[in-house]
Enzyme design. Structure first.
Site, PDB file in Angstrom:
ATOM      1  N   LYS A   1       0.841  -1.200   0.000  1.00 28.02           N
ATOM      2  CA  LYS A   1       0.000   0.000   0.000  1.00 28.02           C
ATOM      3  C   LYS A   1       0.876   1.251   0.000  1.00 28.02           C
ATOM      4  O   LYS A   1       0.604   2.219  -0.700  1.00 28.02           O
ATOM      5  CB  LYS A   1      -0.936  -0.018   1.218  1.00 28.02           C
ATOM      6  CG  LYS A   1      -2.026  -1.087   1.102  1.00 28.02           C
ATOM      7  CD  LYS A   1      -2.775  -1.320   2.407  1.00 28.02           C
ATOM      8  CE  LYS A   1      -3.726  -2.512   2.272  1.00 28.02           C
ATOM      9  NZ  LYS A   1      -4.381  -2.888   3.537  1.00 28.02           N
TER      10      LYS A   1
ATOM     11  N   GLN B   1      -4.316  -1.655   9.949  1.00 30.50           N
ATOM     12  CA  GLN B   1      -4.182  -2.954   9.284  1.00 30.50           C
ATOM     13  C   GLN B   1      -4.726  -4.075  10.174  1.00 30.50           C
ATOM     14  O   GLN B   1      -4.364  -4.186  11.345  1.00 30.50           O
ATOM     15  CB  GLN B   1      -2.712  -3.224   8.928  1.00 30.50           C
ATOM     16  CG  GLN B   1      -2.476  -4.506   8.163  1.00 30.50           C
ATOM     17  CD  GLN B   1      -3.129  -4.509   6.777  1.00 30.50           C
ATOM     18  OE1 GLN B   1      -3.074  -3.538   6.037  1.00 30.50           O
ATOM     19  NE2 GLN B   1      -3.762  -5.628   6.423  1.00 30.50           N
TER      20      GLN B   1
ATOM     21  N   ASP C   1     -10.975   3.000   4.549  1.00 32.84           N
ATOM     22  CA  ASP C   1     -11.364   1.597   4.361  1.00 32.84           C
ATOM     23  C   ASP C   1     -12.883   1.447   4.332  1.00 32.84           C
ATOM     24  O   ASP C   1     -13.401   0.372   4.036  1.00 32.84           O
ATOM     25  CB  ASP C   1     -10.807   0.731   5.505  1.00 32.84           C
ATOM     26  CG  ASP C   1      -9.468   0.097   5.149  1.00 32.84           C
ATOM     27  OD1 ASP C   1      -9.229  -0.139   3.942  1.00 32.84           O
ATOM     28  OD2 ASP C   1      -8.674  -0.158   6.070  1.00 32.84           O
TER      29      ASP C   1
END
Ligand code: NAP
Length: 290
Positions: free
Chosen positions: A54, A98, A121
């Site tokens: 990412k 994460q 997200d």
């Protein structure tokens, strides 16, 4: 005739060109590139690779990226304090925590604490609520990636029957919500299947588009689909040293009209949508200050 391959890498590369232009525009207007901060707790090697990918994608498209690493023994309170600090940090546009988190940390209060305006997200209940009402702020990355793959392959979604296999908060459920909404890249008739679905094959055989998001390697077989259908494989399971999808690619590609591979399918699209959401978060903050 073998199926057309839906090349996620290629589509992602095309989308990233536009994202890079948008990021440069944000930078020229604000003096700062859109900024994603990723938080990695512990030393799970797979998570470290995901976060690194990412970050690399951010760098390649002109976004700023920061990684905050916390030790495996971090408490929920410590992580919550960091999230609150990042929420208040005016230099941060997007926050990514994460997953999975170490066992001692309940992910729900952590994800709920991320500012909805920095929730790239799209996990926050406010953003999921907006999505379910058909007025999304952010689109969740993997479902948005699947939708863009269909659009860029020229698959007509309106009116088609999409069977989504999997009902997780991460993939299946939000994807179903997105595809059943009104709009040119949606308006589908959606069926969601899960582990309690009776005679899964009978359902998948009625689909025009099958999306497999189960986490069961090579579960979807050639006799579970109709000839000519579009198959998107979200699954990624590590089997030995390989990443394997949920679809028996070799056999299904002899029957399907189009199919996405694993790797090189949904994975690169997911990261691309994260970049798009970070640029969007920066733009939302710009418009707040206008
Ligand atoms: P998950 O939370 O484990 O959900 C799996 C879903 O599949 C559940 O709804 C489950 O049903 C359903 N399922 C399991 N076995 C089934 C069966 N035999 N028949 C029908 N349905 C079945 O997984 P997830 O987070 O959605 O992820 C799914 C897969 O996508 C994983 O392999 C994951 O690694 C991959 N993934 C890839 C990306 C990417 O960027 N490429 C992103 C996210 C996830 P129940 O609800 O009844 O248990």
């Amino acid at each position: 005739m073998p199926a057309r391959i839906i090349d996620g890498k290629q589509i992602a590369a095309t989308l990233k060109e536009q994202i890079a232009r948008d990021a440069a525009q944000v930078k020229s207007q604000t003096g700062h590139a859109p900024h994603l901060t990723a938080v990695l707790v512990g030393d799970d090697p797979a998570s470290a690779v995901y976060v690194r990918n990412k970050q690399l994608a951010c760098e390649k498209t002109g976004l700023q990226s920061t990684l905050v690493r916390l030790p495996a023994e971090t408490t929920g309170a410590e992580l919550l304090a960091l999230v609150n600090q990042l929420n208040a940090d005016r230099s941060v546009d997007g926050i990514l925590v994460q997953l999975p988190l170490p066992r001692q940390i309940d992910p729900v209060p952590i994800l709920d604490a991320v500012s909805p305006l920095k929730d790239v997200d799209c996990f926050h209940p406010e953003n999921v609520g907006l999505l379910s009402q058909g007025r999304p702020r952010f689109l969740p990355c993997t479902p948005a990636g699947v939708q863009q793959m269909l659009v860029h392959t020229g698959v007509s979604i309106p009116g088609s029957h999409v069977v989504v296999v999997g009902r997780s908060d991460l993939v299946g459920r939000p994807l179903a919500l997105m595809l059943m909404q009104k709009g040119p890249a949606a308006d589908a008739t959606v069926t969601i299947c899960h582990s309690r679905t009776r005679d899964l094959a009978a359902v998948t055989r009625t689909a025009d588009i099958v999306v497999a998001a189960m986490g069961k390697p090579q579960f979807i077989k050639a006799d579970m689909i109709r000839p000519g259908v579009v198959v998107i494989d979200v699954g990624t399971t590590r089997v030995g040293d390989k990443i394997v999808g949920d679809v028996d690619f070799a056999k299904v590609s002899e029957v399907a009209g189009a199919i996405s591979p694993v790797p090189g399918g949904v994975g690169p699209m997911t990261i691309t949508m994260l970049l798009a959401n970070t640029v969007l978060a920066a733009k939302l903050r710009m418009s707040e200050h206008e």
